[in-house]
Design a protein around this motif. Structure first.
Motif, PDB file in Angstrom:
ATOM      1  N   ALA A 114      58.813 -72.778  99.126  1.00 35.76           N
ATOM      2  CA  ALA A 114      58.266 -71.456  98.814  1.00 35.76           C
ATOM      3  C   ALA A 114      57.566 -71.481  97.461  1.00 35.76           C
ATOM      4  N   MET A 115      56.676 -70.501  97.296  1.00 34.85           N
ATOM      5  CA  MET A 115      56.001 -70.288  96.023  1.00 34.85           C
ATOM      6  C   MET A 115      55.782 -68.787  95.839  1.00 34.85           C
ATOM      7  N   LEU A 116      56.063 -68.295  94.635  1.00 36.57           N
ATOM      8  CA  LEU A 116      55.829 -66.897  94.301  1.00 36.57           C
ATOM      9  C   LEU A 116      54.561 -66.787  93.462  1.00 36.57           C
ATOM     10  N   GLY A 117      53.614 -65.981  93.927  1.00 36.73           N
ATOM     11  CA  GLY A 117      52.380 -65.741  93.190  1.00 36.73           C
ATOM     12  C   GLY A 117      52.424 -64.381  92.511  1.00 36.73           C
ATOM     13  N   VAL A 118      51.898 -64.321  91.284  1.00 38.05           N
ATOM     14  CA  VAL A 118      51.916 -63.099  90.482  1.00 38.05           C
ATOM     15  C   VAL A 118      50.491 -62.763  90.065  1.00 38.05           C
ATOM     16  N   GLY A 119      50.039 -61.563  90.408  1.00 36.41           N
ATOM     17  CA  GLY A 119      48.713 -61.109  90.019  1.00 36.41           C
ATOM     18  C   GLY A 119      48.731 -60.476  88.630  1.00 36.41           C
ATOM     19  N   ARG A 120      47.600 -59.929  88.222  1.00 38.66           N
ATOM     20  CA  ARG A 120      47.510 -59.312  86.900  1.00 38.66           C
ATOM     21  C   ARG A 120      48.266 -57.982  86.886  1.00 38.66           C
ATOM     22  N   ILE A 121      48.815 -57.653  85.724  1.00 40.63           N
ATOM     23  CA  ILE A 121      49.496 -56.380  85.521  1.00 40.63           C
ATOM     24  C   ILE A 121      48.493 -55.424  84.877  1.00 40.63           C
ATOM     25  N   MET A 122      48.179 -54.342  85.571  1.00 44.32           N
ATOM     26  CA  MET A 122      47.131 -53.445  85.080  1.00 44.32           C
ATOM     27  C   MET A 122      47.470 -52.001  85.417  1.00 44.32           C
ATOM     28  N   PRO A 123      46.922 -51.051  84.640  1.00 46.29           N
ATOM     29  CA  PRO A 123      47.192 -49.626  84.911  1.00 46.29           C
ATOM     30  C   PRO A 123      46.579 -49.191  86.232  1.00 46.29           C
ATOM     31  N   LYS A 124      47.407 -48.514  87.063  1.00 46.58           N
ATOM     32  CA  LYS A 124      46.935 -47.991  88.342  1.00 46.58           C
ATOM     33  C   LYS A 124      47.642 -46.667  88.619  1.00 46.58           C
ATOM     34  N   PRO A 125      47.012 -45.803  89.426  1.00 47.79           N
ATOM     35  CA  PRO A 125      47.708 -44.585  89.815  1.00 47.79           C
ATOM     36  C   PRO A 125      48.898 -44.915  90.711  1.00 47.79           C
ATOM     37  N   TRP A 126      50.040 -44.288  90.434  1.00 50.14           N
ATOM     38  CA  TRP A 126      51.294 -44.631  91.106  1.00 50.14           C
ATOM     39  C   TRP A 126      52.169 -43.376  91.193  1.00 50.14           C
ATOM     40  N   VAL A 127      52.818 -43.216  92.294  1.00 47.42           N
ATOM     41  CA  VAL A 127      53.736 -42.086  92.431  1.00 47.42           C
ATOM     42  C   VAL A 127      55.058 -42.460  91.775  1.00 47.42           C
ATOM     43  N   HIS A 128      55.379 -41.759  90.679  1.00 49.08           N
ATOM     44  CA  HIS A 128      56.596 -42.058  89.927  1.00 49.08           C
ATOM     45  C   HIS A 128      57.425 -40.781  89.825  1.00 49.08           C
ATOM     46  N   GLN A 129      58.650 -40.860  90.361  1.00 49.32           N
ATOM     47  CA  GLN A 129      59.558 -39.716  90.369  1.00 49.32           C
ATOM     48  C   GLN A 129      58.901 -38.484  90.995  1.00 49.32           C
ATOM     49  N   GLY A 130      58.186 -38.700  92.077  1.00 46.90           N
ATOM     50  CA  GLY A 130      57.599 -37.615  92.834  1.00 46.90           C
ATOM     51  C   GLY A 130      56.294 -37.074  92.294  1.00 46.90           C
ATOM     52  N   LEU A 176      52.287 -38.041  90.524  1.00 50.52           N
ATOM     53  CA  LEU A 176      51.274 -39.067  90.329  1.00 50.52           C
ATOM     54  C   LEU A 176      51.160 -39.399  88.845  1.00 50.52           C
ATOM     55  N   ALA A 177      51.220 -40.671  88.526  1.00 54.37           N
ATOM     56  CA  ALA A 177      51.146 -41.104  87.129  1.00 54.37           C
ATOM     57  C   ALA A 177      50.411 -42.424  87.055  1.00 54.37           C
ATOM     58  N   VAL A 178      50.012 -42.787  85.826  1.00 57.89           N
ATOM     59  CA  VAL A 178      49.379 -44.088  85.582  1.00 57.89           C
ATOM     60  C   VAL A 178      50.470 -45.060  85.164  1.00 57.89           C
ATOM     61  N   ARG A 179      50.675 -46.109  85.954  1.00 60.75           N
ATOM     62  CA  ARG A 179      51.743 -47.076  85.700  1.00 60.75           C
ATOM     63  C   ARG A 179      51.167 -48.491  85.673  1.00 60.75           C
ATOM     64  N   GLN A 180      51.942 -49.410  85.117  1.00 65.56           N
ATOM     65  CA  GLN A 180      51.557 -50.826  85.071  1.00 65.56           C
ATOM     66  C   GLN A 180      51.997 -51.483  86.381  1.00 65.56           C
ATOM     67  N   VAL A 181      51.026 -51.804  87.234  1.00 67.37           N
ATOM     68  CA  VAL A 181      51.327 -52.279  88.593  1.00 67.37           C
ATOM     69  C   VAL A 181      50.939 -53.749  88.732  1.00 67.37           C
ATOM     70  N   VAL A 182      51.752 -54.498  89.474  1.00 65.58           N
ATOM     71  CA  VAL A 182      51.495 -55.916  89.714  1.00 65.58           C
ATOM     72  C   VAL A 182      51.728 -56.205  91.202  1.00 65.58           C
ATOM     73  N   GLN A 183      50.928 -57.103  91.756  1.00 68.00           N
ATOM     74  CA  GLN A 183      51.135 -57.538  93.135  1.00 68.00           C
ATOM     75  C   GLN A 183      51.865 -58.877  93.145  1.00 68.00           C
ATOM     76  N   LEU A 184      52.932 -58.967  93.941  1.00 62.36           N
ATOM     77  CA  LEU A 184      53.728 -60.191  94.089  1.00 62.36           C
ATOM     78  C   LEU A 184      53.524 -60.728  95.500  1.00 62.36           C
ATOM     79  N   SER A 185      53.234 -62.027  95.613  1.00 56.69           N
ATOM     80  CA  SER A 185      53.006 -62.666  96.918  1.00 56.69           C
ATOM     81  C   SER A 185      53.962 -63.840  97.074  1.00 56.69           C
ATOM     82  N   LEU A 186      54.648 -63.898  98.196  1.00 56.46           N
ATOM     83  CA  LEU A 186      55.562 -65.004  98.476  1.00 56.46           C
ATOM     84  C   LEU A 186      55.083 -65.748  99.711  1.00 56.46           C
TER      85      LEU A 186
END
Length: 507
Positions: A446-462, A464-474
């Motif tokens: 297996a290998m875990l891939g990590v993308g860039r961490i960048m501000p994106k709109p995200w639903v946080h605690q119900g 909409l907010a701007v959060r630091q989002v990252v995509q993880l691929s296995l």
């Protein structure tokens, strides 16, 4: 009487079958000690200094810098065991190459050494020799040998040498009268090579680029420190050659075309398309190509991915690095935190820390985690390995990643530091991309891939907010586990990224 021993390119391990000569560390005429490094070579995995198992006088070298040799091919010949001893102890006078005064270890003197009497130490890897320090490069004093060049360039050395003092002198092929000399090597020696010295270039990439475009590095003036030849110097020379050839082509076409002829009636060569460039797949690039091809051929891989809110992880890292006082340690990187999360996840899902024995049709679960991480270098993509990562904390893993990364950038990683991984972490986010489908580093599972961490709109605690989002691929080997196990591993990693407190339960 001097005995000539031939030293061949040794097996450097890990299945390597060939190596490229990067830099000679000795010249013809030098006196070398047992286990003294004599040549620097580049394999498909690392740069390696090769020590010579014999002590004596170098009589011939085989292969120019940049030449690729197979394992078992002759590297050089050494004259050893001369009557009276080719002793290297005593003062040494600085020669043209600027060697300092010093003394050689007793292990390199005369034929009385037990190692020499048995044909040398037999060791071929740095650090596995007799333990004696390497002797400085020396040549037999000119007053002890008659240095008269021959037409063939053969080198002969007078057998009886009674004095121990030696000094650096130009490495010019020599001969003696046949009545007083004993020939020890008939290999031709290039006078130009010895007089010009090594080419002032460090990067194997620069050498390879020059070979591909037939650029003579000895004719270039380096723009780097102390005249070091950089890639920009080679690129400039390539452009000059191309411009010169284009000018010659245009001139020849103009001379061959009849007066007043239209461009359409010119020679067909004028509109011919340029030839495609062919780049040999060898060295690190060839090794990477072979491993990736084997991975795609043998491993039935599958990929799953998830987006994770890394805001809390970044906040925890900032708090760690802002700590002061006696308990504050070195800065912790995001990669070190992700590596620590991976080791915790592998403890919960050991199926992904395994390999497949295809011949025995068995899955082999490995007892420890040797964590590889992808590093892009001038030589290409390499994967250094953090040994026993499951026993380290984030701070220790980060320090080891920093150390191995620096070795990778300078091309000093050993083959052992590039092999033996059981799981790989690939942070391609440093290239500014969000996601990818990693190719498993064969024979891992297996290998875990990590993308860039960048501000994106995200639903946080119900909301909409701007959060630091990252995509993880296995990417995982579907033979060792099913999607449920892979999904559980990836979900645990994502949970630790979103809520680092989850990791505290396993510490």
């Amino acid at each position: 009487m001097a005995q000539v021993l031939e030293f061949k390119l040794p097996d450097l391990g890990e299945g390597l079958t060939e190596a490229e000569i990067v830099r000679w560390l000795v010249e013809v005429g030098d006196v070398v000690a047992i286990d003294q490094p004599v040549v620097e070579v580049e394999t498909a995995k690392a740069m390696v200094e090769v020590p010579c198992p014999y002590g004596g006088v170098v009589t011939a070298r085989f292969g120019e810098e940049g030449t690729e040799l197979p394992v078992g091919a002759p590297l050089l010949t050494v004259a050893v065991g001369a009557p009276g001893g080719l002793e290297t102890s005593g003062p040494v006078t600085p020669g043209p190459s600027g060697a300092r005064n010093g003394s050689a270890p007793s292990g390199s003197s005369s034929g009385s050494s037990a190692a020499e009497s048995s044909g040398g130490s037999g060791n071929v890897l740095v650090g596995y020799g007799t333990g004696a320090p390497a002797a400085r490069r020396r040549r037999i004093r000119p007053d002890r040998l008659d240095r008269t060049p021959t037409l063939s360039g053969a080198l002969t050395v007078e057998a009886p040498v009674s004095e121990a003092a030696v000094s650096e002198a130009p490495g010019v092929p020599v001969t003696e009268d046949s009545s007083t000399a004993t020939p020890v090597s008939a290999a031709p020696v290039s006078v130009a090579e010895v007089s010009d010295g090594p080419v002032p270039v460090v990067s194997p990439l620069v050498r390879r680029l020059a070979r591909q475009h037939d650029i003579d590095l000895r004719r270039l003036a380096g723009s780097g420190p102390d005249g070091l030849i950089l890639r920009a110097d080679v690129d400039r020379a390539i452009r000059q050659v191309e411009e010169t050839e284009a000018t010659k082509t245009r001139t020849a076409q103009a001379a061959a075309a009849p007066t007043g002829a239209s461009p359409a009636s010119a020679s067909p060569a004028a509109s011919a398309a340029p030839a495609a460039e062919r780049i040999p797949l060898r060295g690190v690039r060839g090794a990477v190509a072979d491993k990736l091809s084997r991975s795609r051929t043998e491993i039935p891989d599958a990929t799953c991915w998830v987006d994770a809110d890394a805001t809390e992880l970044m906040a925890v890292r900032a708090a760690m690095n802002a700590a002061t006082g006696p308990s504050a340690g070195p800065k912790v990187s995001v990669l070190a935190l992700l590596a620590r999360i991976c080791t915790a996840a592998l403890a919960r899902f050991p199926e992904l820390n395994s390999t497949v024995d295809t011949e025995a049709r068995e899955i082999v679960r490995l007892p420890g985690v040797h964590l590889g991480f992808a590093a892009q270098t001038e030589r290409g993509l390499v994967v250094p390995v953090v040994r026993d990562a499951h026993t380290r904390n984030a701070e220790s893993i980060g320090a080891e990643i920093a150390r191995l990364t620096e070795l990778a950038r300078t091309g000093k990683l050993s083959p052992a530091q590039l092999t033996g991984g059981t799981f790989t972490l690939n942070n391609y986010g440093v290239f500014g991309v969000d996601g990818s489908t990693p190719i498993i580093n064969h024979p891992e599972a297996a290998m875990l891939g990590v993308g860039r961490i960048m501000p994106k709109p995200w639903v946080h605690q119900g909301e909409l907010a701007v959060r630091q989002v990252v995509q993880l691929s296995l990417t995982f080997d579907h033979r060792v586990c099913d999607g449920g196990t892979a999904g559980g591993f990836l979900r645990y990693v994502a949970d630790c990224v979103e809520q680092p407190a989850v990791l505290l339960r396993t510490l």
